[in-house]
Structures are given as structure tokens and as C-alpha cells.
Design a protein around this motif. Structure first.
Motif, PDB file in Angstrom:
ATOM      1  N   PRO A  98       8.585 -47.349   7.901  1.00  0.00           N
ATOM      2  CA  PRO A  98       7.520 -47.752   6.969  1.00  0.00           C
ATOM      3  C   PRO A  98       6.593 -46.618   6.550  1.00  0.00           C
ATOM      4  CG  PRO A  98       7.780 -49.391   8.701  1.00  0.00           C
ATOM      5  CD  PRO A  98       8.654 -48.240   9.079  1.00  0.00           C
ATOM      6  N   PHE A  99       6.224 -45.726   7.479  1.00  0.00           N
ATOM      7  CA  PHE A  99       5.259 -44.683   7.107  1.00  0.00           C
ATOM      8  C   PHE A  99       5.861 -43.690   6.112  1.00  0.00           C
ATOM      9  CE2 PHE A  99       7.276 -42.201  10.492  1.00  0.00           C
ATOM     10  CZ  PHE A  99       7.153 -40.882  10.059  1.00  0.00           C
ATOM     11  N   VAL A 100       7.182 -43.484   6.161  1.00  0.00           N
ATOM     12  CA  VAL A 100       7.827 -42.603   5.183  1.00  0.00           C
ATOM     13  C   VAL A 100       7.904 -43.299   3.830  1.00  0.00           C
ATOM     14  CG1 VAL A 100       9.973 -41.415   4.577  1.00  0.00           C
ATOM     15  CG2 VAL A 100       9.125 -41.328   6.930  1.00  0.00           C
ATOM     16  N   ALA A 124       4.408 -43.121   2.312  1.00  0.00           N
ATOM     17  CA  ALA A 124       3.997 -41.780   1.884  1.00  0.00           C
ATOM     18  C   ALA A 124       4.860 -41.251   0.746  1.00  0.00           C
ATOM     19  CB  ALA A 124       4.047 -40.822   3.076  1.00  0.00           C
ATOM     20  N   HIS A 125       6.112 -41.709   0.684  1.00  0.00           N
ATOM     21  CA  HIS A 125       7.042 -41.184  -0.321  1.00  0.00           C
ATOM     22  C   HIS A 125       7.792 -42.314  -1.018  1.00  0.00           C
ATOM     23  CE1 HIS A 125       6.535 -37.000   1.035  1.00  0.00           C
ATOM     24  NE2 HIS A 125       6.532 -37.488   2.263  1.00  0.00           N
ATOM     25  N   PRO A 126       7.118 -43.070  -1.869  1.00  0.00           N
ATOM     26  CA  PRO A 126       7.813 -44.140  -2.598  1.00  0.00           C
ATOM     27  C   PRO A 126       8.934 -43.606  -3.480  1.00  0.00           C
ATOM     28  CG  PRO A 126       5.604 -43.757  -3.499  1.00  0.00           C
ATOM     29  CD  PRO A 126       5.684 -43.006  -2.221  1.00  0.00           C
ATOM     30  N   GLU A 127       8.873 -42.319  -3.824  1.00  0.00           N
ATOM     31  CA  GLU A 127       9.940 -41.723  -4.641  1.00  0.00           C
ATOM     32  C   GLU A 127      11.255 -41.653  -3.862  1.00  0.00           C
ATOM     33  OE1 GLU A 127       7.903 -38.134  -2.651  1.00  0.00           O
ATOM     34  OE2 GLU A 127       7.377 -40.141  -3.411  1.00  0.00           O
ATOM     35  N   PHE A 128      11.176 -41.584  -2.521  1.00  0.00           N
ATOM     36  CA  PHE A 128      12.399 -41.593  -1.710  1.00  0.00           C
ATOM     37  C   PHE A 128      13.090 -42.954  -1.809  1.00  0.00           C
ATOM     38  CE2 PHE A 128      10.684 -38.273   1.577  1.00  0.00           C
ATOM     39  CZ  PHE A 128      10.681 -37.311   0.579  1.00  0.00           C
ATOM     40  N   VAL A 129      12.275 -43.996  -1.768  1.00  0.00           N
ATOM     41  CA  VAL A 129      12.811 -45.352  -1.880  1.00  0.00           C
ATOM     42  C   VAL A 129      13.506 -45.531  -3.220  1.00  0.00           C
ATOM     43  CG1 VAL A 129      12.215 -47.801  -1.948  1.00  0.00           C
ATOM     44  CG2 VAL A 129      11.071 -46.275  -0.320  1.00  0.00           C
ATOM     45  N   GLN A 130      12.848 -45.083  -4.280  1.00  0.00           N
ATOM     46  CA  GLN A 130      13.421 -45.207  -5.616  1.00  0.00           C
ATOM     47  C   GLN A 130      14.715 -44.407  -5.738  1.00  0.00           C
ATOM     48  OE1 GLN A 130      10.688 -44.117  -8.703  1.00  0.00           O
ATOM     49  NE2 GLN A 130      12.141 -44.480 -10.373  1.00  0.00           N
ATOM     50  N   ALA A 131      14.731 -43.200  -5.178  1.00  0.00           N
ATOM     51  CA  ALA A 131      15.915 -42.349  -5.254  1.00  0.00           C
ATOM     52  C   ALA A 131      17.091 -42.965  -4.499  1.00  0.00           C
ATOM     53  CB  ALA A 131      15.599 -40.961  -4.704  1.00  0.00           C
ATOM     54  N   LEU A 132      16.837 -43.470  -3.292  1.00  0.00           N
ATOM     55  CA  LEU A 132      17.923 -44.048  -2.501  1.00  0.00           C
ATOM     56  C   LEU A 132      18.490 -45.293  -3.165  1.00  0.00           C
ATOM     57  CD1 LEU A 132      16.541 -43.537   1.110  1.00  0.00           C
ATOM     58  CD2 LEU A 132      18.633 -42.550   0.172  1.00  0.00           C
ATOM     59  N   ARG A 133      17.636 -46.080  -3.799  1.00  0.00           N
ATOM     60  CA  ARG A 133      18.139 -47.261  -4.511  1.00  0.00           C
ATOM     61  C   ARG A 133      18.986 -46.857  -5.709  1.00  0.00           C
ATOM     62  NH1 ARG A 133      12.539 -50.791  -3.933  1.00  0.00           N
ATOM     63  NH2 ARG A 133      13.019 -51.604  -1.841  1.00  0.00           N
ATOM     64  N   GLN A 134      18.571 -45.822  -6.384  1.00  0.00           N
ATOM     65  CA  GLN A 134      19.360 -45.333  -7.525  1.00  0.00           C
ATOM     66  C   GLN A 134      20.666 -44.710  -7.049  1.00  0.00           C
ATOM     67  OE1 GLN A 134      17.310 -42.993 -10.607  1.00  0.00           O
ATOM     68  NE2 GLN A 134      18.947 -41.481 -10.449  1.00  0.00           N
ATOM     69  N   ASN A 135      20.610 -43.988  -5.944  1.00  0.00           N
ATOM     70  CA  ASN A 135      21.786 -43.265  -5.452  1.00  0.00           C
ATOM     71  C   ASN A 135      22.832 -44.174  -4.823  1.00  0.00           C
ATOM     72  OD1 ASN A 135      20.559 -40.912  -6.285  1.00  0.00           O
ATOM     73  ND2 ASN A 135      19.819 -40.352  -4.254  1.00  0.00           N
ATOM     74  N   ARG A 136      22.489 -45.436  -4.636  1.00  0.00           N
ATOM     75  CA  ARG A 136      23.474 -46.389  -4.119  1.00  0.00           C
ATOM     76  C   ARG A 136      24.756 -46.336  -4.946  1.00  0.00           C
ATOM     77  NH1 ARG A 136      22.196 -52.538  -5.201  1.00  0.00           N
ATOM     78  NH2 ARG A 136      22.717 -51.771  -7.279  1.00  0.00           N
ATOM     79  N   ASN A 137      24.639 -46.184  -6.229  1.00  0.00           N
ATOM     80  CA  ASN A 137      25.803 -46.199  -7.123  1.00  0.00           C
ATOM     81  C   ASN A 137      26.045 -44.844  -7.772  1.00  0.00           C
ATOM     82  OD1 ASN A 137      24.488 -49.327  -7.716  1.00  0.00           O
ATOM     83  ND2 ASN A 137      26.541 -49.107  -6.873  1.00  0.00           N
ATOM     84  N   ARG A 138      25.902 -43.809  -6.959  1.00  0.00           N
ATOM     85  CA  ARG A 138      26.231 -42.454  -7.388  1.00  0.00           C
ATOM     86  C   ARG A 138      27.291 -41.880  -6.450  1.00  0.00           C
ATOM     87  NH1 ARG A 138      23.632 -44.278 -10.998  1.00  0.00           N
ATOM     88  NH2 ARG A 138      21.761 -43.405 -11.982  1.00  0.00           N
ATOM     89  N   LEU A 139      28.060 -40.942  -6.941  1.00  0.00           N
ATOM     90  CA  LEU A 139      29.030 -40.225  -6.124  1.00  0.00           C
ATOM     91  C   LEU A 139      28.263 -39.317  -5.156  1.00  0.00           C
ATOM     92  CD1 LEU A 139      31.950 -39.282  -5.486  1.00  0.00           C
ATOM     93  CD2 LEU A 139      31.674 -37.594  -7.325  1.00  0.00           C
ATOM     94  N   THR A 140      28.472 -39.508  -3.855  1.00  0.00           N
ATOM     95  CA  THR A 140      27.771 -38.701  -2.849  1.00  0.00           C
ATOM     96  C   THR A 140      28.758 -38.229  -1.785  1.00  0.00           C
ATOM     97  OG1 THR A 140      27.149 -40.744  -1.678  1.00  0.00           O
ATOM     98  CG2 THR A 140      25.530 -39.797  -3.192  1.00  0.00           C
ATOM     99  N   THR A 141      28.339 -37.244  -0.980  1.00  0.00           N
ATOM    100  CA  THR A 141      29.254 -36.581  -0.047  1.00  0.00           C
ATOM    101  C   THR A 141      28.555 -36.227   1.269  1.00  0.00           C
ATOM    102  OG1 THR A 141      28.754 -34.266  -0.568  1.00  0.00           O
ATOM    103  CG2 THR A 141      30.208 -35.426  -2.105  1.00  0.00           C
ATOM    104  N   PRO A 142      29.332 -35.840   2.294  1.00  0.00           N
ATOM    105  CA  PRO A 142      28.715 -35.332   3.532  1.00  0.00           C
ATOM    106  C   PRO A 142      27.847 -34.103   3.301  1.00  0.00           C
ATOM    107  CG  PRO A 142      31.010 -35.920   3.927  1.00  0.00           C
ATOM    108  CD  PRO A 142      30.788 -36.012   2.442  1.00  0.00           C
ATOM    109  N   TYR A 143      28.163 -33.287   2.293  1.00  0.00           N
ATOM    110  CA  TYR A 143      27.316 -32.130   1.984  1.00  0.00           C
ATOM    111  C   TYR A 143      25.908 -32.592   1.583  1.00  0.00           C
ATOM    112  CZ  TYR A 143      31.626 -29.297   1.644  1.00  0.00           C
ATOM    113  OH  TYR A 143      32.805 -28.648   1.900  1.00  0.00           O
ATOM    114  N   ASP A 144      25.838 -33.667   0.801  1.00  0.00           N
ATOM    115  CA  ASP A 144      24.537 -34.220   0.423  1.00  0.00           C
ATOM    116  C   ASP A 144      23.767 -34.678   1.654  1.00  0.00           C
ATOM    117  OD1 ASP A 144      24.883 -34.009  -2.436  1.00  0.00           O
ATOM    118  OD2 ASP A 144      26.222 -35.730  -2.336  1.00  0.00           O
ATOM    119  N   LEU A 145      24.473 -35.296   2.588  1.00  0.00           N
ATOM    120  CA  LEU A 145      23.815 -35.775   3.803  1.00  0.00           C
ATOM    121  C   LEU A 145      23.312 -34.595   4.637  1.00  0.00           C
ATOM    122  CD1 LEU A 145      22.962 -38.209   5.400  1.00  0.00           C
ATOM    123  CD2 LEU A 145      25.264 -38.369   6.357  1.00  0.00           C
TER     124      LEU A 145
END
Length: 687
Positions: free
Chosen positions: A476-478, A481-502
């Protein structure tokens, strides 16, 4: 609708059945009764026959086929919405990448899937347990008095414990056995103990307990960095990984766990695509940022101290004030040890391998599908999960990085992991109840889907192998403090991602601590310059080429079937077999070539041609071939780029590595190098 036949058209058997049934139902049948009454009676008879038939089918299924098969008639459906916005049927949809949303319950896969029930390893509880005493800052080993009735205890019960000490990656030593009565305070100088109890000189009990003891040097490190934080909240990192589970098989085999993740605001990365064949290269991309080639070059697991020199992400966290831990079950096939040298020094502060090495040798248990299952009173996977739970609990108020990995319930079979569904859902709830989720970023993930077995040769199996699952929890504290992280992760749900990104995401998390410079100062993933943190929006226009995914592992294309015996397909398949032979011949300067028999193309099973997305070069044709070879009776899968405009010596490129779809136990025992083991058929096998 009533049967309108005249009464005389009913057969004698029908009339007898009707008369019998009418008596049973209280309806009197008399000669000359109306056809409607006859029809009514007849329907009752048919219904009874139908019920009897269904009962026979059920009994046959239960006793002859098995209860697990009957259970599969009612699969638990997972309610979620993971497809791309306005594009149902796709996890990722763009001009550059289109990843299909697979049906977990396709018949060609489900015919091989049988739900497995969880069975406790022992019918009675353990006699001893350990717990950490905050007052004395030590673990206390105690006898469970309530459990004594489960054991044949005579007039004299004597127990002792001995510490487990790491000697090397493959060996452990034991201290002398210290006698104790009801309880013993354990020294902070050992990480685990083996407990033995006797009565009348007969051993009636043996068990082992891993601990996370207080270390003076670790406490000084944590306190030193905590002073610099000036009461700033610093997120810890807990990584829970499971081998060989695709995103789809998580839903299929562990629906309760999957539903829990969807219902409790975990962030799914549905377009998470592996970058190489098996566990080691995918974990190296995640933990180091290297592809397989550079991992071998810079920190070869075949060389003594090779892995120790590698810049694992846990080193970076440790250097900046975090306490670190790593645990993995099935010691013989551990990611950094199978056909490798492993670590010469413990790679983290708390290393579970010595404990599990001792537990596998001493505690007894059983083998399931070639891997340890029960080890003492628990499955070996539970040993790892419970250790992770204890580590996170011990350092709840500090900054920690824990990496925990299990193989035993998922590595060898599509169905076996279903036995852990209730346990893992409960495990995630236990993390919540002990407060871990309040201050930790938790990564729940896999490396790839199932690589072998009958389902792997299906189209679903092909995609599943390349699409592991990935879920991320933000405390919760993250989020605040960073609502943009929440927005990014929701958007990235349907993006091509990789272990390098992680990998870069983990560096991004470390930068949030304020103990290090910006994310940019940490650098990205060495072998994927265009990869990025998942806490930032990922562009929709990504292609596999952009993020260092070879064609063979890429799930962004649709494929269409082509004639398997066409001239082009046969020529391509023969050239791939030649490529394999050349690879073995030249590997390690040809030093191993004499051990293996050259392979020959036996037949092409299936062939597919990619249907390019927009912006893909039209002069390049991409084929996926599944073929068998002799004399090893191997089934391989290869993806090739074919440019018919170039001369023969330049017009074929084998992408990624060539996958082995069937097992090769026993046929490559002369070969200890995992890189070419699947392509080698030992000469002594060939006669």
C-alpha cells in the motif's frame, strides 16, 4: 409432445413396461387406455432407464478409471479478464505483436490433464518444532508434548540435535549431537539442525529444522543503512518462483490460487514471454541481465568460481543494506548446480541448499515423477515455501531480498502441480496475515511452461511453453507514493514483456530505497538495451526483435500449416539436422564430438509458416518445423528464417536453439554439458 400412436401400435414389451411402471407410480393401466396415458407411463420408464444408465457410467468411471478423472468433469473456472482492451481473444494486440489468449481447457490438452489431490507426507505430527524468541534473539527447539501420544515412547525418551554445516556445494558436515530434554536454545552459529530421538535404544524419530538465526554482521549492516534512511519506508523484495508452469496452466491446474491473485489486486503481466529454452538462461536474464552466450562468457557455470564472479541482483541489494536469502528444492537439479559447478561461497546471507542436502539424505520420503516429493514430514517444496515465510517474518521490520524457487511439484508433469493449489492459495494468505504484504514487493512467477510430454507437441503446448506466468504485488505505501506505478502495471498487463524487463524492475525497486543513485545510474539489462522497468509504461509497438527474443521463442506471430513433405520443407529440415551435427562437432573446439553419433533426418511431423504482422519484412519467410531424427528417435522443434533471394549458403538462419520435445533420459549419459546433451546420442548406445 405426447406420442400420438394408436394403442394397438405399442409393442408388447412397451405395454408390459408401462403396466409395470403404472403400478409403481399409482397409475392404473387397463386395456384400451388412451395413448396419452400410455405415453406418460412410457416416459417414466425411459427416465428410470436413463438414471440407471448414468449411475452405471459414474460407477464405471470412479472404480475403473479413477476418482481423479471424475473430478475433472467439474473443472474450477477462473473468472478474470486478461485480454487486451477491445480485443478479446488476444493478450497482446498491435501491429508488431499479437499474442493469442489460449483456452486453458482445450480438449487436446485436457485429455492429458488429471487433477491430483494433496496427500500429507505423514499421518502423525512431528515431535519437535522451532520458534524464534525475540527476547533472547535465538531459536528455541522444543518437544511437542501433545504429539508424544503419536509415538511409541517407552520409559526413557532421549533426544539430541546436531548442526548442519556447509562443507561445499555437494557436501555437508554435522556437529556432535547435543542432548536436550524438553527444549534447547540454539546457538546463532548454525543455520539448521537435525533432531533424533530414541526410546530404549531404538530410534523413533528423526527430523530437521532450518532456521534464520541472528547474525551480528547482518544486524550491523541493517542498522547502519537504516540510520541513513531516516525512517523512510524501504520496500523489501520477495520472489516466489515455480518451474515449468505456463500462465495458462496456472489457471488450469491451480484455479484457486489464480483466482486469489485476480481477486486481490495483484498485477498480472499477461504478455510475459521467455527468452530462451530452459530455466538457467531465463533466470540469468532475470538475475544478471545476460543472455546465455554472455553468461557463459562472463560467469561460466562450468568453471570453479565462475558463478561467484557474476553480478547477481542479490549482490547489489546486499551491497546496499539488504539481508539476502536463496532457497531451491531438488538439490540435484538446482538451477546453478545441475551439470554445473555451483557456488564456491554461499551466494547470499541465508542459503538453504545445505539444509535440503541433509534433509534429502536423512529424513526419508518418496520420489514422484523422478524428483523428491515428501522429505520427512513435508513435501520438499513446502520446506522451501515455509523457509521463505520464516525469512520474511524474521526481517519484516528490515529490508530484505529473498529468492525462492521450487521444481518438485511442477517440473515433470502438467497435472502434478494441481495438488498444491489449496496450499499455495493458503500460503499467499499466510503472507498477508504475518504482515509481509504491507512492506514488501512480491513477485510470483515462473520461467517457462512445460517443455516435455504429450501436450508439448500441440499448438497450445507450443505457446504455453513460451508464456510463463508473472504477477507482481505492490504494498500500500508504494501504491500511495507512486500511483504512476499502478497505472503502468495495469497498462503493461497487455504488453510484450520479458525477464530482462523484470531484471530492470528489480533495479528500479532498489533505487526507490534512496540508497543508490537513479535507475539510470544502475544501468539496464546488458543484453537487452531496449528493455525497461515494468513500473514504467511499456510501448505497445514492441516486437520480439526489440526486446532480444529470438524468433523461436517469440509468440507474436500466427502460424499457418503447410505441407510437411514439400520440397522446401524437407530441404529446410535436412539443413537443420546438419546444423545440429555441426553444432555438436564444433562445440568446445570439437572436444566432445567423438562421444556422439551424427544424426539423420527421419521424418517431418508438421510444418508451419508464420503469417507476418505489419512492418515485418516480406522477403523473409519464417518456418516452424517439428521433425524426428535417427538413431536417437528424438523429436525436435526448430524455427528458421528463410530468404529465398539469397544464395544457399546464406539463406537459412536457425533462430534461438532447437527444442527437444521428448525426453532423453539414458541416451546421452556420456555427455555432462547441458548445452548439447539434448542433441547427443552416445556412441555406445549406437553399438
Amino acid at each position: 409432445m405426447a406420442d400420438k400412436r394408436p394403442l394397438l401400435e405399442y409393442t408388447d414389451d412397451e405395454a408390459k413396461d408401462c403396466a409395470t411402471e403404472s403400478t409403481l407410480t399409482g397409475v392404473s393401466y387397463k386395456p384400451g387406455a388412451s395413448p396419452t396415458l400410455i405415453w406418460y407411463c412410457r416416459q417414466i420408464v425411459l427416465r428410470r432407464k436413463l438414471l440407471v444408465g448414468l449411475l452405471v457410467i459414474f460407477v464405471f468411471s470412479y472404480f475403473l478409471i479413477g476418482p481423479a478423472d471424475v473430478l475433472d468433469l467439474e473443472n474450477v473456472q477462473v473468472h478474470h479478464q486478461s485480454y487486451a482492451l477491445d480485443m478479446e481473444g488476444y493478450l497482446v494486440y498491435s501491429n508488431h505483436c499479437r499474442i493469442v489468449d489460449l483456452d486453458p481447457y482445450k480438449r487436446d490438452v485436457m485429455r492429458h490433464f488429471k487433477r491430483v489431490s494433496y496427500k500429507p507426507c505423514r499421518s502423525h505430527p512431528p515431535l519437535t518444532h522451532v520458534h524464534y524468541n525475540d527476547t533472547i534473539q535465538r531459536y528455541v527447539l522444543s518437544i511437542n508434548q501433545a504429539s508424544l501420544k503419536s509415538y511409541k515412547v517407552g520409559n526413557d525418551l532421549s533426544c539430541c540435535y546436531q548442526g548442519v554445516v556447509r562443507a561445499s556445494e555437494t557436501d555437508v558436515n554435522y556437529t556432535s549431537c547435543h542432548a536436550f530434554k524438553n527444549e534447547a536454545k540454539l546457538a546463532n552459529t548454525t543455520d539448521s539442525v537435525v533432531v533424533k530421538c530414541k526410546t530404549n535404544d531404538d530410534q523413533i524419530y528423526i527430523n530437521a529444522h532450518p532456521t534464520v538465526p541472528e547474525r551480528k554482521a547482518i544486524r550491523q549492516r541493517l542498522d547502519q543503512w537504516a540510520k541513513k534512511d531516516r525512517r523512510k519506508l524501504v520496500p523489501s523484495v520477495l520472489m516466489i518462483g515455480i518451474d515449468s508452469i505456463s500462465r495458462v496452466n496456472l489457471i488450469r491446474a491451480m484455479p484457486k490460487t489464480a483466482q486469489y491473485l485476480y481477486d486481490n489486486d495483484w498485477f498480472e503481466l499477461a504478455g510475459y514471454n521467455k527468452i530462451d529454452d530452459n530455466t538457467f538462461p531465463n533466470i540469468m536474464a532475470l538475475m544478471v541481465g545476460y543472455n546465455l552466450s554472455n553468461a557463459m562468457k562472463h560467469c561460466s557455470p562450468y568453471k570453479v568460481n565462475g558463478l561467484d564472479k557474476c553480478d547477481f541482483i542479490w549482490k547489489l541489494f546486499k551491497e546496499h543494506g539488504y539481508v539476502t536469502a536463496y532457497g531451491e528444492d531438488a538439490v540435484k537439479i538446482n538451477t546453478f548446480n545441475y551439470l554445473k559447478k555451483g557456488f564456491q561461497q554461499p551466494p547470499v546471507d541465508y542459503y538453504l541448499r545445505p539444509y535440503l542436502s541433509a534433509a534429502e539424505k536423512l529424513l526419508g520420503g518418496n520420489i514422484v515423477l523422478g524428483l523428491p516429493h515428501c522429505v520427512g514430514f513435508e513435501t520438499e517444496a513446502e520446506h522451501v515455501y515455509n523457509y521463505a515465510l520464516e525469512f520474511a517474518k524474521r526481517y519484516r521490520n528490515d529490508s530484505f531480498f529473498g529468492f525462492f524457487w521450487t521444481n518438485t511439484h511442477s517440473h515433470s508433469d502438467i497435472s502434478q502441480t494441481s495438488s498444491m493449489d489449496d496450499y499455495l492459495r493458503g500460503y499467499l494468505q499466510r503472507l498477508v496475515s504475518q504482515g509481509t504484504m504491507e512492506h514488501s514487493i512480491v513477485v510470483f512467477f515462473s520461467d517457462h511452461g512445460l517443455r516435455f510430454g504429450p501436450t508439448r507437441a500441440t499448438w497450445s503446448g507450443h505457446l504455453e511453453e513460451r508464456l510463463p506466468f508473472l504477477f507482481i504485488w505492490l504494498p500500500p505505501f508504494v501504491r500511495k507514493a507512486h500511483p504512476e506505478f499502478v497505472q503502468a502495471l495495469r497498462q503493461n498487463r497487455n504488453r510484450l514483456t520479458t525477464p530482462y524487463d523484470l531484471h530492470i524492475t528489480l533495479k528500479h525497486i532498489l533505487s526507490l530505497s534512496g540508497r543508490i543513485g537513479s535507475l539510470e545510474s544502475l544501468g539496464g539489462a546488458k543484453d537487452c538495451p531496449k528493455c525497461q522497468s515494468l513500473l514504467q509504461p511499456v510501448t505497445l509497438s514492441r516486437s520480439c526483435e526489440d526486446v532480444a527474443i529470438a524468433d523461436h521463442w517469440c509468440t507474436c506471430w500466427a502460424y499457418g500449416s503447410v505441407y510437411k513433405n514439400s520440397k522446401v520443407v524437407r530441404q529446410l529440415a535436412k539443413r537443420v539436422v546438419n546444423y545440429l551435427n555441426d553444432y555438436v562437432t564444433t562445440f568446445r573446439n570439437g572436444s566432445l564430438a567423438h562421444l556422439c553419433v551424427p544424426l539423420a533426418l527421419q521424418s517431418v511431423s508438421t510444418a508451419y509458416k508464420a503469417q507476418p504482422n505489419d512492418n515485418d519484412p516480406s522477403h523473409i519467410e519464417i518456418y516452424r518445423l517439428i521433425f524426428s531424427t535417427s538413431p536417437n528417435k528424438a523429436l525436435y522443434e526448430a524455427t528458421v528464417r528463410y530468404n529465398k533471394n539469397l544464395p544457399d549458403e546464406d539463406n537459412l538462419l536457425v533462430t534461438g536453439s532447437v527444442s527437444r520435445l521428448n525426453t532423453y533420459n539414458g541416451e546421452a549419459d556420456c555427455m555432462n554439458d547441458f548445452a548439447i546433451k539434448k542433441y547427443c546420442y552416445c556412441r555406445h548406445k549406437g553399438g
